[in-house]
Write a protein that holds these residues in place. Structure first.
Motif, PDB file in Angstrom:
ATOM      1  N   ILE A 113       0.829  -1.196   0.000  1.00 47.48           N
ATOM      2  CA  ILE A 113       0.000   0.000   0.000  1.00 47.48           C
ATOM      3  C   ILE A 113       0.870   1.255   0.000  1.00 47.48           C
ATOM      4  O   ILE A 113       0.528   2.268  -0.634  1.00 47.48           O
ATOM      5  N   GLN A 114       2.046   1.189   0.669  1.00 48.64           N
ATOM      6  CA  GLN A 114       2.958   2.334   0.656  1.00 48.64           C
ATOM      7  C   GLN A 114       3.456   2.625  -0.761  1.00 48.64           C
ATOM      8  O   GLN A 114       3.516   3.790  -1.192  1.00 48.64           O
ATOM      9  N   GLN A 115       3.825   1.569  -1.484  1.00 52.77           N
ATOM     10  CA  GLN A 115       4.302   1.754  -2.864  1.00 52.77           C
ATOM     11  C   GLN A 115       3.196   2.313  -3.750  1.00 52.77           C
ATOM     12  O   GLN A 115       3.434   3.177  -4.603  1.00 52.77           O
TER      13      GLN A 115
ATOM     14  N   GLN B 295       1.444   5.738  -7.387  1.00 57.85           N
ATOM     15  CA  GLN B 295       0.213   5.977  -8.128  1.00 57.85           C
ATOM     16  C   GLN B 295      -0.513   7.256  -7.718  1.00 57.85           C
ATOM     17  O   GLN B 295      -1.382   7.733  -8.459  1.00 57.85           O
ATOM     18  N   ILE B 296      -0.177   7.802  -6.566  1.00 61.06           N
ATOM     19  CA  ILE B 296      -0.880   8.998  -6.088  1.00 61.06           C
ATOM     20  C   ILE B 296       0.043  10.214  -6.050  1.00 61.06           C
ATOM     21  O   ILE B 296      -0.201  11.221  -6.714  1.00 61.06           O
TER      22      ILE B 296
ATOM     23  N   SER C 253     -11.916  10.343  -3.035  1.00 60.62           N
ATOM     24  CA  SER C 253     -11.110   9.207  -3.505  1.00 60.62           C
ATOM     25  C   SER C 253      -9.738   9.168  -2.854  1.00 60.62           C
ATOM     26  O   SER C 253      -9.009   8.183  -3.014  1.00 60.62           O
ATOM     27  N   ASP C 254      -9.358  10.224  -2.119  1.00 60.30           N
ATOM     28  CA  ASP C 254      -8.063  10.252  -1.428  1.00 60.30           C
ATOM     29  C   ASP C 254      -8.178   9.823   0.032  1.00 60.30           C
ATOM     30  O   ASP C 254      -7.200   9.914   0.781  1.00 60.30           O
TER      31      ASP C 254
ATOM     32  N   LEU D 140      -8.051   4.677  -0.919  1.00 61.18           N
ATOM     33  CA  LEU D 140      -6.729   4.350  -1.446  1.00 61.18           C
ATOM     34  C   LEU D 140      -6.462   2.852  -1.330  1.00 61.18           C
ATOM     35  O   LEU D 140      -5.901   2.229  -2.237  1.00 61.18           O
ATOM     36  N   CYS D 141      -6.855   2.273  -0.203  1.00 62.28           N
ATOM     37  CA  CYS D 141      -6.658   0.824  -0.019  1.00 62.28           C
ATOM     38  C   CYS D 141      -7.492   0.029  -1.010  1.00 62.28           C
ATOM     39  O   CYS D 141      -7.028  -0.976  -1.572  1.00 62.28           O
ATOM     40  N   LEU D 142      -8.718   0.466  -1.265  1.00 61.09           N
ATOM     41  CA  LEU D 142      -9.576  -0.212  -2.240  1.00 61.09           C
ATOM     42  C   LEU D 142      -9.000  -0.109  -3.645  1.00 61.09           C
ATOM     43  O   LEU D 142      -9.066  -1.063  -4.428  1.00 61.09           O
TER      44      LEU D 142
END
Length: 840
Positions: free
Chosen positions: A3-5, A10-11, A109-110, A115-117
């Motif tokens: 999730i960190q990557q 991606q964000i 969405s942030d 983000l996890c989804l």
């Protein structure tokens, strides 16, 4: 990917790449380590956690470095909530950086859960469970979700790893995957467990075959997407239909969108969606709904969006129409020819409405003189006529299947809007006509074309000139033709003014040698006859004899169509070749409803003829026309003009020659002032675009910009050619290799595959036609969209793919060949053999 990557790559990084500056607000200090790890030589990270004063100074210094290009990006980490109100932004020392760059979080969405989804779309249910237990689960918990989950049989048989990939493959397996699924049912238990965990589907079918499971999965997925997209509650009779829970929405929507957008699965998607719509009776159940959301999961939804767009255009809301067209331009339902043809008609209607609106505002700036008005028409206003012609082509393509009159109100409104604009222009034109006369001294008269533009070229012995006399090639068509001919040599488009009255008998004679000095009309018992140098030039034979008398053995003539078909050869010593074409005018006179299509065929023949002339050693081409025309499709039954009293010769229901009274509905001027020499004293005609006879959808003979401002095209032939398509491979495909068509509007996929690096930037023009066994055309690419309405051709670059609707002739059935052709030489690049599977 952890999730960190995901958050970093991606964000954060995409926003930095786009905006150069990013401010991350993080009151829970969840993302601090992620931000700190992103610092490098070209990216400065300012952390405001420890001290606000130092971090402010560091941020200001970094912003200066960014402005001097010494660094590329600046990330500011702020361990507090993002300011929302203006007062909060004024207090926050870092809001400045957010204003000049990007900010995080930016919208729902942030949020951490979203983000996890996004990071793990295959495990939405488990992620939502984790957040239900702990509103702030650690990265470690999120990263562990999905680890160890395995579907060994499914993964082995389908050759995919992820849940998303497995569901997609079960819905639309490749031939190899389908064979593997049929070999054993060991995967069925895993599939049931996977469906339940990922999308909440509990299979009801007790059958363990792939087809039965796939049918239930299709229904569940498509209905779930439909339900997610609805802005309101489901109708009561659909409430019990199984569908996914909210946690599965991202996965469902992602898979459905992929099924629609992947060309390999579009056909099966259409087949399944149509069947499910009928099985669930969705059209009737949702008939009371106006807004069905943004996605067109099922075909009846696409019709709803179409109706919304039609209604918006009827209410002059062009912005909404443009939005709907943009949203549905790539809809899977445009892969159906019947659907594509509706949207193309709507698109052409919008283009015409906007063209009318844009030009109506400009008329006042160009109405002060006839010269200004003609210049405005030549530079811009003729584009409205082009848009109108393309609209009428689209109407002609669609009318035969509009059995319920869906588009009739739209057609009437758009035509009226075009008619209102052109009537305004017409009143200005005829008022100037009475004052300034015709033709203008500052413009070339059609009677001067041969003497000034052809005869001088023949003074040099050995110079071979082709002179095209094309009936009814109005100005906007000349613009389109000149653009097409540019690849064959140096093209010049010249504006000319037709000889009055604007009919073929007069216009063709005006294009002959000597017309500039000795053209006149001689009155007869039945009307009049044109003369040049005391020689009657009423018929084709008489006109060609006049030319032969001057040029003798150097001259040859024939019909353009006969020359293109190779039915006569050019003699060796010919220096002047006249090619005659009457197809446009003839087709409009006899079949006005379908005539716009014939225009394409006429221009197509001219291009082929020019290419043949180049091979025959001709140096120059001059293309002229006798008159233009007006498409009077907006006229109602009573939109006519009463004839004047007097001794008048009625010419084509649009012009009067002779003498008599005049009224407020007519212009009237002396024949001398109108440039008409001969036995008549006065010319008159309607001030408006009305005619003396009702029901005339097409006419010429009168005085209007469309009838009287005409093109002359000169072309110095050269050896310029488009890059040979031998350097690229044209590929035609119908439904992944299917050999039978079940609709008169089949959609053919055409692609261009490059064979070498040198052709990558080349632009190839391709004509697509359907031919029967005798080589006769039985189907053509439907105009609009990627198909140029004036040429019937498409342009492709290597690597491009496009879907083209073929409009088959209504009375044709049997075997045929779809061919991709060179529009200049008619050489075949590629072809596929098909057969109809419908009854005429």
């Amino acid at each position: 990917m952890t999730i960190q990557q995901f958050i970093q790559e991606q964000i954060f990084i995409p926003r930095l790449n786009h905006s150069e500056v990013l401010v991350v607000y993080d009151p829970d200090q969840r993302y601090r380590d992620i931000c700190s790890s992103m610092a490098n030589e070209k990216r400065v990270v300012v952390d405001a956690t420890e001290t606000s004063i130092k971090s402010r100074a560091d941020a200001i210094m970094a912003l200066g470095l960014l402005g001097r290009k010494e660094i590329e990006q600046l990330l500011v980490y702020v361990p507090s909530s993002k300011p929302i109100e203006d007062e909060e932004k004024q207090i926050d020392p870092f809001s400045l950086y957010a204003e000049c760059g990007a900010v995080f979080p930016d919208g729902d969405s942030d949020s951490y859960m979203d983000l996890c989804l996004q990071a793990k779309p295959d495990h939405t249910t488990d992620i939502r469970k984790a957040f239900a237990l702990d509103s702030n689960p650690s990265f470690a918990i999120i990263n562990n979700i999905g680890d160890g989950q395995s579907w060994p049989n499914l993964q082995a048989q389908l050759g995919v790893e992820s849940t998303k990939g497995i569901i997609f493959a079960l819905l639309a397996p490749s031939a190899i995957q389908q064979a593997a699924l049929k070999e054993t049912n060991a995967w069925v238990g895993e599939a049931k467990e996977l469906f339940k965990d990922s999308i909440g589907l509990s299979l009801k079918s007790r059958a363990e075959s792939w087809s039965a499971i796939a049918d239930e999965l299709w229904r569940f997925m498509l209905f779930s997407e439909f339900a997610f997209d609805l802005p309101e509650s489901l109708p009561s009779d659909l409430l019990d239909v199984p569908r996914a829970g909210d946690s599965a929405q991202p996965l469902v929507e992602d898979i459905c969108e992929r099924l629609r957008s992947d060309r390999r699965t579009q056909d099966i998607y259409i087949e399944q969606a149509e069947a499910i719509e009928n099985d669930l009776n969705l059209k009737d159940s949702c008939s009371h709904m106006v807004d069905l959301g943004e996605r067109d999961t099922f075909p009846f939804e696409e019709r709803t969006f179409l109706l919304q767009a039609i209604d918006s255009l009827n209410h002059n809301d062009t912005d909404k129409v443009r939005l709907i067209l943009s949203r549905h331009a790539q809809s899977v339902w445009t892969g159906k020819g019947e659907s594509q043809i509706q949207w193309d008609l709507l698109r052409s209607a919008l283009a015409l409405v906007e063209a009318c609106q844009d030009n109506e505002r400009l008329i006042i700036e160009h109405k002060n003189s006839m010269e200004m008005l003609i210049d405005f028409y030549v530079s811009q206003l003729h584009e409205v006529d082009r848009s109108h012609r393309e609209f009428e082509q689209a109407v002609s393509d669609y009318d035969w299947q509009d059995t319920q009159g869906l588009m009739k109100p739209l057609q009437q409104q758009v035509r009226k809007q075009y008619g209102r604009l052109m009537e305004k222009v017409q009143i200005i034109f005829t008022s100037h006509l009475e004052q300034s006369g015709w033709p203008l001294a500052s413009k070339r008269a059609n009677t001067e074309v041969f003497d000034q533009m052809v005869a001088p070229k023949l003074m040099q012995s050995g110079n071979k000139v082709a002179y095209f006399m094309v009936d009814a090639l109005r100005y906007e068509l000349g613009v389109a033709l000149a653009q097409q001919l540019a690849e064959d040599g140096k093209v010049e488009l010249i504006t000319a003014l037709a000889q009055l009255p604007s009919i073929t008998l007069v216009g063709m004679a005006s294009l002959l040698p000597g017309a500039s000095t000795d053209f006149r009309l001689v009155k007869t018992e039945n009307g009049f006859v044109p003369y040049i140098q005391e020689q009657e030039v009423k018929t084709v034979v008489q006109r060609m004899n006049l030319v032969k008398k001057r040029y003798g053995h150097r001259f040859q003539e024939g019909r353009l169509e006969e020359f293109v078909r190779g039915r006569f050869e050019i003699e060796d010593d010919i220096e002047l070749l006249i090619l005659r074409s009457v197809e446009i005018d003839s087709h409009f006179e006899n079949h006005p409803d379908t005539a716009p299509t014939e225009i394409i065929n006429a221009l197509k023949r001219i291009r082929v003829a020019v290419h043949k002339l180049k091979d025959a050693g001709f140096n120059e081409v001059v293309i002229a026309t006798d008159h233009g025309f007006f498409m009077n499709t907006h006229a109602a039954a009573g939109d006519t003009c009463s004839k004047l009293q007097g001794n008048w010769n009625n010419v084509h229901e649009r012009c009067l020659l002779g003498e008599g009274d005049v009224d407020n509905n007519h212009y009237k001027l002396s024949c001398e002032k109108a440039g008409i020499k001969g036995d008549f004293s006065t010319v008159a005609g309607p001030l408006s675009l009305a005619s003396y006879k009702s029901g005339m959808l097409y006419y010429h003979g009168g005085a209007s910009l469309q009838e009287c401002v005409v093109p002359v095209i000169t072309l110095q032939l050269s050896a310029i050619e488009q890059t040979p398509v031998a350097q690229a491979s044209v590929v035609l495909n119908y439904k992944n290799g299917a050999k039978r068509i079940t609709t008169r509007l089949p959609v053919i996929e055409i692609s261009l595959e490059s064979q070498d690096m040198f052709s990558m930037d080349s632009d190839f023009e391709i004509l697509i036609e359907a031919h029967n066994k005798a080589g006769e055309v039985v189907g053509e690419a439907k105009h609009g969209g990627a198909v140029n309405p004036a040429t019937g051709t498409i342009h492709l670059k290597p690597g491009d793919k496009n879907q083209i609707t073929i409009k088959m002739q209504l009375d044709f059935e049997g075997k045929f060949t779809v061919k991709a052709l060179n529009p200049s030489t008619m050489a075949i690049f590629c072809q596929i053999n098909l057969e109809t599977d419908y009854t005429v």
